[in-house]
Design an enzyme around this catalytic site. Sequence first.
Site, mmCIF file in Angstrom:
data_model
loop_
_atom_site.group_PDB
_atom_site.id
_atom_site.type_symbol
_atom_site.label_atom_id
_atom_site.label_comp_id
_atom_site.label_asym_id
_atom_site.label_seq_id
_atom_site.Cartn_x
_atom_site.Cartn_y
_atom_site.Cartn_z
ATOM 1 N N CYS A 1 34.052 32.386 45.353
ATOM 2 C CA CYS A 1 35.085 33.184 46.016
ATOM 3 C C CYS A 1 35.723 34.264 45.149
ATOM 4 O O CYS A 1 35.272 34.536 44.039
ATOM 5 C CB CYS A 1 36.124 32.254 46.619
ATOM 6 S SG CYS A 1 35.573 31.588 48.216
ATOM 7 N N SER B 1 42.713 43.087 49.985
ATOM 8 C CA SER B 1 41.617 42.149 50.157
ATOM 9 C C SER B 1 40.347 42.925 50.472
ATOM 10 O O SER B 1 40.392 44.021 51.036
ATOM 11 C CB SER B 1 41.930 41.188 51.300
ATOM 12 O OG SER B 1 40.763 40.525 51.734
#
Length: 655
Positions: free
Chosen positions: A165, A541
Amino acid sequence: MNQSLGFEQVVESDRALWRIETAGAGPQGSLPLTAEMLIERPSGDIFGLTQNAGMGWDPRELGRPQFLMLSTQGGIRAPDGRPIALGYHTGHWEIGLLMQAAAEELAKLECLPFAAFCSDPCDGRTQGTVGMYDSLAYRNDAATVFRRLARSLPTRRGVLGVATCDKGLPAMMMALAAMRELPCVLVPGGVTLPARGAEDAGKVQSIGARFAQGELTLEQAADLGCRACGSPGGGCQFLGTAATSQVIGEALGLSLPHSALAPSGQPIWTDMARRSARALVALARQGTGVRDIVTDAAVANAMVVHAAFGGSTNLILHLPAIAHAAGLRRPTIDDWVAVNHRVPRLVDTLPNGPHPTVRAFLAGGVPEVMLHLRRLGLLDLDVLTVSGERLGRVLDWWEASERRQALRHRLGEADGVDPDDVIMDPDRARARGLTSTVTFPRGNLAPEGSVIKSTAIDPSVVDADGVYRKVGPARVFTRERDAIAAIKNRGPEGIKAGDVLVLICRGPMGAGMEEIFQITTALRHLSFGKHVAVLTDARFSGVSTGACIGHIGPEALLGGPIGRVQEGDQIQIVIDRLRLTGSIDLVGHGSERFGPEEGARVLASRPPRPDLAPDPDLPADTRLWAALQQVGGGTWGGCVYDVDAIVAALTQRRE
């Protein structure tokens, strides 16, 4: 939580537990020692064998070559998959299965596997919370921990890194790149599946804003929020930072071909871990270190692949950090601009397109994209990969492989999707309107530059010539919670179509350069959101979309002109999505209008805003990170710790 837990329930235990053994028999057998080992080897090597036997490994096998597996595994998972203790996110929930598969393969190859862990946070879980202030700083800390763990097993012959991640995977790549002489292989943790009839994990993060604006009912929000993940493991279903980092790892040659974006938990995913273990042993036998793989040419290839995928802008922070760890030249803004000018975007996945990342994997993933890039002459084909072969040979294999044909066929069979609509050739991509990924606007508000994922601006607000143009009043905030409250506010103080939301004091010095995805996803999925622009010294993000400009430098707390913007200032934004040029400028206040040059003079004459200050909840750990990374080159240098620069600064200060 209704049951009463009194003092006795806490301190008392069953009497049967009190019969304690005070000695044990110890392992059977003997260590495979030689006189030479006892005389020449350090005591730590010998004691390590004692510890290995103590943990239960057959002493007769302790002379096998030792390999270390590092992982970001999180949570406690029962053998049947039930959660005993939850992890922070799906991305690290299942990767213990990859570790197990790799360890079993190493044992079959008559090696001795070791495993160590440094888990990672979830950027989605910490959005809008003080946990986000630790997000980017964690990356540096985790890379340090991984390096220390690797050095703390001096007898290892190589390192297998398993991660998935947003921060754990870049940290792992930084750590592996720093190993230099050691063989290293990266195992990406894969992706979660989309859930049938549900929203993806990016869109679902906007349910609060949509409910507040009356665009979802409470029941709809509860239902959608429950059903976003179609499988329990893997990174999110879109090409955000997690998926882009997997792509970059493979593009660097650190992962086996066609390993990025594999569906977590499925046999093809665990097979990748087993083959990666074989590759690591082969590299060790050949004497191939990671320095032979992560080279300047490999970094250049990774930048090209990033542009072709339309990847997360966070890799503008992470790839320079990986290069720095490898002892290589860090890519600059000019390098990114040049790459994005010559490389077409070929991949049409979420959040910029309709397809989840598992479809990109089935369509051929990184090697399929590289086939197109090879035809365009955009790759260095002589770079070495962890497969043991050079990139040109790898792509020859992929083009003719049965695996490629079978998986592309499976995509059509399972989803009714043509793989060439997910990964396109340049002509089809151009005809479909895919534009290059990143633009770096400058102007009187961003003299050092800024970043926008220009391909993600809603096409309906872009002019026919491919240029996004906007002039609007500034709505200025120094705290993210105030900005999101204004977005949710339906009253006169709320954010409205036409506004330019300016969020400052959120760069490294103010908030650890937090991600502000709860803002960008709210605007993405609100009916009026495409008519609002965002300027910030924070970052976004990888799944963020819209007219959102971040990384503005200098940040407000370092004297940047963005820290002099006032409520009601008129901000002009121009982004040419075709030529990849752009500007952000102060051009007026209220009804008064002037040009960018006059705007620069106005900004220079103003004092900084009186409300500029670091967030009061900024942890001391992150304040230290912010100061150190600033000495090491700051945001545009990858937020790294440049030890030589830091030591020089400290020495100069003492003098």
